[in-house]
Design a protein around this motif. Sequence first.
Motif, PDB file in Angstrom:
ATOM      1  N   GLU A 130     -11.428  67.423 -38.254  1.00 11.90           N
ATOM      2  CA  GLU A 130     -10.351  68.119 -38.278  1.00 11.90           C
ATOM      3  C   GLU A 130     -10.614  69.612 -38.282  1.00 11.90           C
ATOM      4  OE1 GLU A 130      -7.632  66.950 -41.249  1.00 11.90           O
ATOM      5  OE2 GLU A 130      -7.454  65.087 -40.464  1.00 11.90           O
ATOM      6  N   ALA A 187       4.382  67.559 -39.315  1.00  7.55           N
ATOM      7  CA  ALA A 187       3.283  68.385 -38.639  1.00  7.55           C
ATOM      8  C   ALA A 187       3.768  69.837 -38.373  1.00  7.55           C
ATOM      9  CB  ALA A 187       3.793  67.861 -37.031  1.00  7.55           C
ATOM     10  N   THR A 190      -1.034  73.870 -38.697  1.00 11.65           N
ATOM     11  CA  THR A 190      -1.980  73.391 -37.523  1.00 11.65           C
ATOM     12  C   THR A 190      -2.917  72.365 -38.029  1.00 11.65           C
ATOM     13  OG1 THR A 190      -2.066  75.862 -37.162  1.00 11.65           O
ATOM     14  CG2 THR A 190      -3.595  74.544 -36.152  1.00 11.65           C
ATOM     15  N   ASN A 192      -2.483  69.664 -39.819  1.00 13.26           N
ATOM     16  CA  ASN A 192      -1.443  68.552 -39.647  1.00 13.26           C
ATOM     17  C   ASN A 192      -1.221  68.095 -38.245  1.00 13.26           C
ATOM     18  OD1 ASN A 192      -1.677  68.132 -42.456  1.00 13.26           O
ATOM     19  ND2 ASN A 192       0.543  68.591 -42.639  1.00 13.26           N
ATOM     20  N   LYS A 193      -1.017  69.147 -37.310  1.00 11.55           N
ATOM     21  CA  LYS A 193      -0.915  68.905 -36.056  1.00 11.55           C
ATOM     22  C   LYS A 193      -2.078  68.150 -35.399  1.00 11.55           C
ATOM     23  CE  LYS A 193       2.694  72.352 -35.233  1.00 11.55           C
ATOM     24  NZ  LYS A 193       3.008  73.827 -34.307  1.00 11.55           N
ATOM     25  N   ARG A 195      -4.438  66.515 -37.167  1.00  5.94           N
ATOM     26  CA  ARG A 195      -4.439  65.181 -37.470  1.00  5.94           C
ATOM     27  C   ARG A 195      -3.263  64.063 -36.972  1.00  5.94           C
ATOM     28  NH1 ARG A 195      -3.035  65.902 -43.020  1.00  5.94           N
ATOM     29  NH2 ARG A 195      -5.146  66.787 -43.405  1.00  5.94           N
ATOM     30  N   LEU A 196      -2.346  64.743 -36.961  1.00  2.00           N
ATOM     31  CA  LEU A 196      -1.233  63.634 -36.411  1.00  2.00           C
ATOM     32  C   LEU A 196      -0.736  63.415 -34.878  1.00  2.00           C
ATOM     33  CD1 LEU A 196       1.466  64.540 -39.273  1.00  2.00           C
ATOM     34  CD2 LEU A 196      -0.184  62.714 -39.242  1.00  2.00           C
ATOM     35  N   GLN A 197      -1.240  64.745 -34.229  1.00  2.00           N
ATOM     36  CA  GLN A 197      -1.199  64.620 -32.754  1.00  2.00           C
ATOM     37  C   GLN A 197      -2.365  64.431 -31.986  1.00  2.00           C
ATOM     38  OE1 GLN A 197       1.900  67.830 -31.873  1.00  2.00           O
ATOM     39  NE2 GLN A 197       3.200  67.438 -33.730  1.00  2.00           N
ATOM     40  N   LEU A 198      -3.209  65.664 -32.161  1.00  2.00           N
ATOM     41  CA  LEU A 198      -4.226  65.856 -31.362  1.00  2.00           C
ATOM     42  C   LEU A 198      -5.345  64.593 -31.406  1.00  2.00           C
ATOM     43  CD1 LEU A 198      -5.891  67.332 -29.314  1.00  2.00           C
ATOM     44  CD2 LEU A 198      -6.704  68.917 -31.133  1.00  2.00           C
ATOM     45  N   PRO A 200      -4.993  61.648 -32.480  1.00  2.00           N
ATOM     46  CA  PRO A 200      -4.597  60.121 -31.839  1.00  2.00           C
ATOM     47  C   PRO A 200      -4.719  60.228 -30.285  1.00  2.00           C
ATOM     48  CG  PRO A 200      -3.305  60.769 -33.673  1.00  2.00           C
ATOM     49  CD  PRO A 200      -4.141  61.892 -33.558  1.00  2.00           C
ATOM     50  N   LEU A 201      -4.316  61.426 -29.780  1.00  2.00           N
ATOM     51  CA  LEU A 201      -4.543  61.675 -28.223  1.00  2.00           C
ATOM     52  C   LEU A 201      -5.973  61.326 -28.097  1.00  2.00           C
ATOM     53  CD1 LEU A 201      -3.092  62.296 -25.547  1.00  2.00           C
ATOM     54  CD2 LEU A 201      -3.436  64.805 -25.828  1.00  2.00           C
ATOM     55  N   SER A 204      -7.012  57.889 -27.907  1.00  2.00           N
ATOM     56  CA  SER A 204      -6.405  57.245 -26.777  1.00  2.00           C
ATOM     57  C   SER A 204      -7.463  56.998 -25.626  1.00  2.00           C
ATOM     58  CB  SER A 204      -5.168  57.659 -26.325  1.00  2.00           C
ATOM     59  OG  SER A 204      -5.048  58.948 -25.754  1.00  2.00           O
TER      60      SER A 204
END
Length: 432
Positions: A130, A187, A190, A192-193, A195-198, A200-201, A204
Amino acid sequence: MMKKVQQYIERHQLFTANQKVLVAISGGADSVALLHILLSLGYTCEAAHCNFALRGAESDRDEAFVRRLCQQLHITLHVTRFPTAQVAAQRHISIEMAARELRYEWFEQLRAETGASVVAVAHHMDDSVETFLLNLLRGTGIGGLRGIRPRNGHIVRPLLCLSRQDITAYLERIGQPYVTDSTNLQADYTRNKIRLQLIPLMESINPSFKATVAQTAAHLDQAFAVYRQGIAQGEKRVCTPRGISITRLLEEPAPQALLFELLHPRGFNASQIDDIFHSLHGQPGKVFTSPRTRIVKDREFLLWETDTDRRPVLRMEEHDYSPDFIIPKDKNMACLDADKLTRPLHLRKWEQGDTFIPFGMKGRKRVSDYLTDRKFSLLQKEQQWVLCSGKDIAWLVGERIDERFRIDQNTSKVLCISILPPGKEDADNLAR
């Protein structure tokens, strides 16, 4: 997993078996796992918990959980409570920054009091990834892409070799509960965004994304050692007491990278440093500021200044004049005919339009022209003070006295004025 942590501690020489470790524990999964693992490996530990009083009943819940855990594990626990919001307001910093400063200040104090060798905190591989991404988004040099370091002074991070998934799986295996900070599930910030969004994307696209980033950061850490050596050598070549030599900087193989490493620690961000670099071929006079430093683009140098408003401290001593009096040849001292002066003397910065009669001359000269003739830089000009007798300049401080106040055959008393080093103020003798 235990072996992995043990090897990581030994490889990075974080601490030894006979040293006491102060473990920072919040009650969350990471710090609870850290305490369990170090105790299981046989290390002598004490625990430290900070209650930041930011989440009401949830903060008190965390403290109560930590107290119960340490009682069960039979280890000494140290607890403190901080008025975090109040401190943030007093220091004019964010809540997050205040919490960080408070806990690390307390950790160091407690480490010394308890005789612990180090303070262990529970950052893990995910935290390091992160940090890598956060610095990448904000803009950084190679140093910011190394992730979190295993050691920073007395702060050590034994779990950087483990992922968050490793940690939660370990706690599940041993049946150890933990508390969850509800703000980590939001979220709003920044990090946390990321960690939780970027992340995981990214996973994938590449399921091994975190391990890949961690490996890249490790490679950059090795490269950074070589890089820092080159930067240190470049710094010696381009830096002078006045500032950065523009000519020498532009002769460097990577001038913009070198400039970044010289100015970023002084509080300038990447965008500002780009602007400074592109100004090197422009006209002199452009000014760039950070919270800690001001840079002025002069003809030959990037001049830096961190204390532009420091008032010189002057000591005044009056003596009877006699023919054997010797005028010191020291630019930091002025000897004037005391009877020619109008008291009290007044100290101020020079201003446009100021004139004086330089010692040894007959006609008036503009102070601006005198400073230009002396090849003063823009910063040096801005920092020039004058000592005035009434409306007349008696001394261009540190440079030259005015001819009208010189000692001559009619002088009976001499006023000697000297510049004192900072911190040596003599209130009774200071020119106001």
